[in-house]
Design an enzyme around this catalytic site. Structure first.
Site, PDB file in Angstrom:
ATOM      1  N   CYS A 152      34.767  -2.684  85.376  1.00 56.23           N
ATOM      2  CA  CYS A 152      33.972  -1.491  85.034  1.00 56.23           C
ATOM      3  C   CYS A 152      33.993  -0.994  83.462  1.00 56.23           C
ATOM      4  CB  CYS A 152      34.481  -0.386  85.972  1.00 56.23           C
ATOM      5  SG  CYS A 152      33.613   1.283  85.845  1.00 56.23           S
ATOM      6  N   LEU A 153      32.468  -0.807  83.199  1.00 55.35           N
ATOM      7  CA  LEU A 153      32.420  -0.290  81.763  1.00 55.35           C
ATOM      8  C   LEU A 153      33.373   1.157  81.621  1.00 55.35           C
ATOM      9  CD1 LEU A 153      28.888  -0.950  80.899  1.00 55.35           C
ATOM     10  CD2 LEU A 153      30.584  -2.233  80.307  1.00 55.35           C
ATOM     11  N   GLY A 209      25.790  -3.758  84.821  1.00 53.68           N
ATOM     12  CA  GLY A 209      25.230  -2.494  85.668  1.00 53.68           C
ATOM     13  C   GLY A 209      25.681  -1.465  84.882  1.00 53.68           C
ATOM     14  N   GLN A 231      28.008   7.381  84.557  1.00 55.27           N
ATOM     15  CA  GLN A 231      28.911   6.683  83.668  1.00 55.27           C
ATOM     16  C   GLN A 231      28.416   7.214  81.950  1.00 55.27           C
ATOM     17  OE1 GLN A 231      28.206   2.605  85.509  1.00 55.27           O
ATOM     18  NE2 GLN A 231      30.527   2.515  84.316  1.00 55.27           N
ATOM     19  N   HIS A 290      29.517  -1.388  93.797  1.00 56.31           N
ATOM     20  CA  HIS A 290      30.303  -0.794  92.720  1.00 56.31           C
ATOM     21  C   HIS A 290      29.403   0.431  92.167  1.00 56.31           C
ATOM     22  CE1 HIS A 290      32.847  -1.054  89.233  1.00 56.31           C
ATOM     23  NE2 HIS A 290      32.289  -0.517  88.569  1.00 56.31           N
ATOM     24  N   GLU A 291      28.172   0.043  91.921  1.00 56.62           N
ATOM     25  CA  GLU A 291      27.262   1.100  91.291  1.00 56.62           C
ATOM     26  C   GLU A 291      26.976   2.521  92.179  1.00 56.62           C
ATOM     27  OE1 GLU A 291      27.212   1.010  88.146  1.00 56.62           O
ATOM     28  OE2 GLU A 291      27.759  -0.959  88.075  1.00 56.62           O
ATOM     29  N   HIS A 341      29.767   4.587  92.063  1.00 63.06           N
ATOM     30  CA  HIS A 341      29.469   5.876  91.114  1.00 63.06           C
ATOM     31  C   HIS A 341      28.746   6.772  91.255  1.00 63.06           C
ATOM     32  CE1 HIS A 341      31.813   3.697  87.523  1.00 63.06           C
ATOM     33  NE2 HIS A 341      31.226   2.617  87.798  1.00 63.06           N
TER      34      HIS A 341
HETATM   35 ZN    ZN Z   1      31.883   0.937  86.957  1.00 59.41          ZN
END
Ligand code: ZN
Length: 177
Positions: free
Chosen positions: A87-88, A45, A50, A129-130, A133
């Site tokens: 998380c990226l 995702g 991000q 989670h997204e 963000h």
């Molecule tokens: Zn994340």
């Protein structure tokens, strides 16, 4: 314009994204780039903030097809589920967290149609989670105080002296306490 994944400490990750008013070719191209970046990472995702874009949109693919949600919101949530979330934008850390097990998500697809998606477990976690963000919320904000202290120390240790934060070979798992 070349996008890259912003990591913890970048102020854009703390900002609230703006509602998308218009779905045009530019937005479609943005989602194409987001998929490229997400698969390349690799991740399941990726939310627009991000990569430094303050728009309410995320892309995802947990293995059963790629999709995009625009202006998403959670309509209902239920249950509890523990999962080691990553998380990226916080490379190398996985944190055990409790969140609702199921959510009903409403948003708009790239064709401009309203969609609702029932999500359970991994997909539900990804959505939550997204969505975080898009509201400037990071995993650190969802941790218990003890977890946050441990996670921040681990994160600094993992990335100490790195000019550009990247995914370490050995990720760390922060348990729930
Ligand atoms: Zn994340």
């Amino acid at each position: 314009m070349a996008y890259e994944i912003r990591t913890y400490g970048d102020p854009v990750l703390k900002s609230t994204a703006l509602e998308i008013q218009k779905i045009d070719d530019k937005l479609v191209r943005l989602t194409d780039e987001m998929f490229d970046i997400m698969y390349d990472a690799p991740g399941i995702g990726l939310a627009a903030p991000q990569i430094g874009v303050q728009k309410k949109l995320f892309v995802y693919d947990i293995g059963d097809g790629a999709d995009v949600l625009i202006n998403p919101e959670i309509v209902e949530s239920s249950g509890e589920w523990v999962y080691e979330e990553g998380c990226l934008s916080i490379p190398g850390l996985y944190v055990e967290m409790i969140r609702p097990k199921e959510v009903l998500m409403r948003g708009i697809n790239l064709a401009g149609e309203e969609v609702t998606v029932e999500a359970d477990e991994l997909l539900s976690r990804l959505f939550q989670h997204e969505l975080d963000h898009l509201n400037g919320v990071l995993m650190f904000d969802r941790m218990t105080a003890d977890q946050r202290t441990e996670a921040l120390a681990e994160y600094r240790r993992l990335h100490e002296g790195e000019a550009k934060v990247k995914r370490p070979d050995e990720p760390r798992v922060i348990k729930l306490k």
